[in-house]
Design an enzyme around this catalytic site. Sequence first.
Site, short mmCIF file in Angstrom:
data_model
loop_
_atom_site.label_atom_id
_atom_site.label_comp_id
_atom_site.label_asym_id
_atom_site.label_seq_id
_atom_site.Cartn_x
_atom_site.Cartn_y
_atom_site.Cartn_z
N GLU A 1 -7.49 -12.98 5.10
CA GLU A 1 -6.49 -12.48 6.18
C GLU A 1 -7.04 -12.52 7.49
OE1 GLU A 1 -5.45 -8.28 5.86
OE2 GLU A 1 -3.78 -8.47 6.91
N HIS B 1 0.82 -1.25 0.12
CA HIS B 1 0.03 -0.18 -0.22
C HIS B 1 0.88 1.13 -0.12
CE1 HIS B 1 -3.77 -2.41 1.05
NE2 HIS B 1 -2.67 -3.23 1.47
#
Length: 334
Positions: free
Chosen positions: A203, A14
């Site tokens: 996740e 990110h």
Amino acid sequence: MNIPPVLKADMHVHLEGTITPAMVEKIARRNNIAVPAGLIRNGKFTWADDGTAAGNLKGFVQAYDDATGVMKCAEDYTDITYDYLKRSADEGCIYAEIFISVDHGKMVGLAYPEMLAAIAKGYEKAKVETGMEARFISTCVRHYGPEAALRVAKITHDNPHPLVTGFGMAGDENAYTVADFKPAYDAAFDAAALPFRTAHAGEAAGPQSVRDARDILKLRRFGHMVRAVDDPALIAEQKKINAVPEVCVSSNLALRAFKDYAAHPLRKFFDAGLKVVLGSDDPAFFNTGIGKEYAIAKEEFAFSDAELSRITRNAIEEAFIDDATRAKLLAKLA
Ligand SMILES: [Zn+2]
């Protein structure tokens, strides 16, 4: 840790998560903003580590918001993009795929095209100096809801850019359902300009989140997918479709998805024949980088350099890039 000499690719990162403490201090000074108290200690980000997944996530999100809160202008995006790419190239990284956020740009005060221009400027500078390639994935934030996601998708679709080749989704996997975001994925899709897609799944949420992302959003690439380890049938299904898990070990340990390296499924996935790629996720916050992720694979999971090279080849084969760039990158690996 010794960074292995193999060429590398960072396939899950990110942009805002690459902002280093030093960069936070530099940008804060430039923008005349005080660095939030307690954010940086001994040159590293700190957050309350209470040893639980929920507590760590909360602390991490707060630190992330505090750190990126110093960003106020286009130059800040240019600088963090360049800084991350240069550091990665210095570690032998030849390709990165970077999540960018329309929503974060808005918080900084930039419209999407302005944010993109600033990011592209940082990329071009790094590319000239290092030869490193990168592409960007416009990413909606799941817990902002389906309508916000649709807005991100439409903005991305209506402002095509040669460096933005994919659409993705990050954020809280337990917010809403995957099906709620199908309209956003449909709206973003463009066979020529925006053909690729990925999403965080498996996740924080379990195996069903991976199946939903695969079947409803029609994905073959998955952010993390590590909870598939709880479901051997799912691993077999994923192997059948040649699924690509974007594995980020340091992130998973920092956020307590697994308690230690021994519990982490990186090696298991690779040995099961899944097309594993590696990512640094939010490297500045997890005290890592793509070089360290390869080093961890080598030292903690006993990957040979040949196996690490296979991981990089997986990445380039599955990268969200045009065929000519793919061929050029594969030639580097030969
Ligand atoms: Zn991520």
